[in-house]
Design a protein around this motif. Structure first.
Motif, PDB file in Angstrom:
ATOM      1  N   SER A 124       0.840  -1.199   0.000  1.00  0.00           N
ATOM      2  CA  SER A 124       0.000   0.000   0.000  1.00  0.00           C
ATOM      3  C   SER A 124       0.875   1.248   0.000  1.00  0.00           C
ATOM      4  O   SER A 124       2.082   1.179   0.249  1.00  0.00           O
ATOM      5  N   ALA A 125       0.249   2.374  -0.283  1.00  0.00           N
ATOM      6  CA  ALA A 125       0.993   3.638  -0.311  1.00  0.00           C
ATOM      7  C   ALA A 125       0.066   4.792   0.020  1.00  0.00           C
ATOM      8  O   ALA A 125      -1.136   4.739  -0.237  1.00  0.00           O
ATOM      9  N   MET A 126       0.638   5.824   0.603  1.00  0.00           N
ATOM     10  CA  MET A 126      -0.053   7.093   0.820  1.00  0.00           C
ATOM     11  C   MET A 126       0.874   8.207   0.388  1.00  0.00           C
ATOM     12  O   MET A 126       2.100   8.098   0.527  1.00  0.00           O
ATOM     13  N   SER A 127       0.296   9.312  -0.121  1.00  0.00           N
ATOM     14  CA  SER A 127       1.103  10.388  -0.665  1.00  0.00           C
ATOM     15  C   SER A 127       0.496  11.743  -0.321  1.00  0.00           C
ATOM     16  O   SER A 127      -0.722  11.919  -0.398  1.00  0.00           O
ATOM     17  N   ALA A 128       1.365  12.692   0.046  1.00  0.00           N
ATOM     18  CA  ALA A 128       0.935  14.046   0.400  1.00  0.00           C
ATOM     19  C   ALA A 128       1.666  15.056  -0.473  1.00  0.00           C
ATOM     20  O   ALA A 128       2.830  14.864  -0.820  1.00  0.00           O
ATOM     21  N   PRO A 129       0.991  16.169  -0.829  1.00  0.00           N
ATOM     22  CA  PRO A 129       1.576  17.130  -1.771  1.00  0.00           C
ATOM     23  C   PRO A 129       2.391  18.230  -1.105  1.00  0.00           C
ATOM     24  O   PRO A 129       2.109  18.656   0.016  1.00  0.00           O
ATOM     25  N   VAL A 130       3.388  18.720  -1.852  1.00  0.00           N
ATOM     26  CA  VAL A 130       4.173  19.889  -1.481  1.00  0.00           C
ATOM     27  C   VAL A 130       3.942  20.951  -2.550  1.00  0.00           C
ATOM     28  O   VAL A 130       4.011  20.661  -3.748  1.00  0.00           O
TER      29      VAL A 130
ATOM     30  N   ASP B 150      -1.043   1.891   7.728  1.00  0.00           N
ATOM     31  CA  ASP B 150      -2.417   2.317   8.012  1.00  0.00           C
ATOM     32  C   ASP B 150      -2.811   3.394   7.002  1.00  0.00           C
ATOM     33  O   ASP B 150      -2.249   4.485   6.998  1.00  0.00           O
ATOM     34  N   THR B 151      -3.773   3.088   6.130  1.00  0.00           N
ATOM     35  CA  THR B 151      -4.159   4.036   5.079  1.00  0.00           C
ATOM     36  C   THR B 151      -5.396   4.855   5.438  1.00  0.00           C
ATOM     37  O   THR B 151      -6.003   5.465   4.555  1.00  0.00           O
TER      38      THR B 151
END
Length: 280
Positions: free
Chosen positions: A219-225, A246-247
């Motif tokens: 799994s993966a989670m991504s946050a923007p800059v 934990d997603t």
């Protein structure tokens, strides 16, 4: 003796630091201020603030509107800000932050930028625990099937995203991280309208996630800059086994990613984008 010497080396000029609080207050509020309001924001009396403002005005760091009497940042402050932005390297700023984040979360953390072929990983900080995903610097992520890809898809210009979407759909696949040779690729995207609904969810939460979309059990989670113009410049992405990552949108991984991305954005002088109408 060395500690005493270091203290002397670090010793500054107190009056500069005190006056700097006025500049900090102007930058924080973002608009011209009356003397009494500016002084209060800087924690000093107006009579004490005024001589600093006179000196800063002579340097061009602040200027006073002749009609309203309000003080705002001056031309030298603008020049310094523009030069600082030109010298700022988002990847350089983010790299030490993701190293700490990988150790703290026990997950692989990557930095992706928007390249000529789409989302491209330029830095990877491996998890303390081995995760057998074939990723390296320069890996291009799927626009539709990865957390980083969907994040860029949500914040890049819609016509640009749709062009890559159509290209990916025609090719069927991009270079993707795999558990091992022969691992089945994720299903091809169906339609632009369906993908746009997924992007709307990303914008609603301010980040993206995938669960086993590219490889089973990962799994993966991504946050923007964002930069000073509100454009997305980096995706900070956590990758790990589904059982360990934990997603949940309000879970500890999501919170840590948001905090990390927000710190990088602040270092860049960035801000979230103004919502724009997406292409139909």
């Amino acid at each position: 003796m060395s500690d005493e010497k270091n203290d002397k080396d670090r010793r500054g000029i107190q009056s500069v630091e005190v006056g700097g609080q006025l500049l900090r207050a102007l930058a924080h509020h973002g608009h011209p201020m009356a003397l009494k309001d500016l002084a209060r924001a800087a924690g000093m009396a107006p009579a004490k603030a005024h001589p600093y403002l006179v000196s800063f005005g002579k340097l061009g760091l602040i200027e006073q509107d002749p009609a309203s009497g309000r003080y705002g940042l001056g031309p030298l402050a603008l020049q310094l800000g523009l030069i600082a932005l030109q010298q700022t390297d988002p990847v350089r700023i983010a790299t030490p932050m993701i190293a700490e984040l990988a150790q703290r979360l026990g997950l692989t953390i990557g930095i992706a930028v928007w390249g000529t072929r789409g989302p491209t990983f330029v830095r990877l900080e491996e998890s303390p625990a081995a995760i057998h995903v074939n990723m390296r610097h320069g890996t291009v992520a799927s626009l539709t099937d990865t957390a980083s890809g969907r994040l860029f898809g949500a914040y890049r210009p819609a016509d640009e995203v749709r062009a890559l979407f159509e290209q990916e759909r025609l090719l069927g696949k991009l270079e993707r991280p795999r558990l091992a040779p022969g691992t089945p690729a994720a299903p091809a995207p169906t339609s632009w309208k369906e993908f746009e609904r997924a992007l709307a969810e990303v914008r609603r939460h301010g980040m993206s996630r995938t669960e086993g979309a590219v490889v089973d059990g990962i799994s993966a989670m991504s946050a923007p800059v964002f930069d000073h113009a509100g454009a997305m410049v980096l995706a900070v992405t956590a990758i790990g086994p589904s059982g360990a990552l934990d997603t949940q949108w309000d879970g500890p991984v999501a919170q840590a990613l948001r905090e990390c991305a927000d710190r990088i954005t602040q270092r860049l002088g960035g801000r979230p984008p103004v919502p724009v109408r997406r292409a139909a």
